[in-house]
Design a protein around this motif. Sequence first.
Motif: not given
Length: 333
Positions: A77-78, A84-86, A225-230, A238-239
């Motif tokens: 999830l972006f 995490v980045h913050l 999104a490819g890491m969570r297809p379902d 998400d972006q």
Amino acid sequence: MTPAPAPTWGAVLTVWTVTPLTTVSMVAATLAYLILVRRLARRGQRWRRGALASWLLAMMVLVIALNSGMAVYAGSLFWVHMLVHLLLIMVVPVLLVGAAPIRLLHDASSSRGRVVVDRIVTSAPSRILTTPVFTVPLYTAVIVLTHLTGFQQAMATHMWIHDTELALYLLAGYLLFLPLIGDELTARPLPHLLRWAVLALCMGPDTFVGITLMMTDYPLAPAYAGMRPDWGPTALTDQNTAGAIMWFGGDGLMMTLMVLIARQWIATGRGGLGRWLEGIRRQATLGDTERTSVDVDDDQAALDAYNARLAALHSRDRRSRRTHSVAVRDESP
């Protein structure tokens, strides 16, 4: 990266990841910090409890960012990645600077060791690495280039790029806040007005990246999104959520720090506008900006000085009236 399961409260709280090298480094650094604190205590010197608490809190936030369920879902999830980045580029660096490990090392070292620390702190490389002329462009470049280029897409498929990004966040944030927050040992402490201005300037890249992510109508990193297809939101939703977190979260944290700097600036009352405003207050109260022996904030001393000023003004006024009366009589026929 391994796809994360659909998030549930149980999964978020129990799915953790292991980072052996980072964990060992954190434990070693914490032990070293505690040993230095103990060394000071044996000399009869007390280390600030707030600084120790700041270090321990920084380590706890690092564990959450790098090992908890947040770290696991940051690869899918972006918007979680943005949280995490913050944490890594703002929260943890501010806590580390507040822990003042450089000053602790200096104070706990022998006389020879303190000389070495002083030389390193005041060396040309240290001055360059901590000046805003270097740290602000570095912070800006890290923020912009890791989010608005193909970096996010590459990071999602290459673990070493992911690790490099996390290290860049910590480094850029620490160097930026080192001369701005707290009283850490640095080569050239910056005036409060300049600290405030630097923080205000750094809101620019946060805002720019956040708005760009919100306004872009195509996914910049579809690998999430490819890491969570379902399960989960669309790549674009998400972006957009990540952009909102970047904009409001980043700017909110910066504004909080700006308020703290402003409070410190007002409390010191030294230098810049602080000295100027203090001079105006002294002039209005005592009528003499050179009377440094009188504390304006000492009620009795200020009252005595104020009464003396009124008496002087009254005496001056009586002399002026007497002179005027004599002049009028001399001019009378």
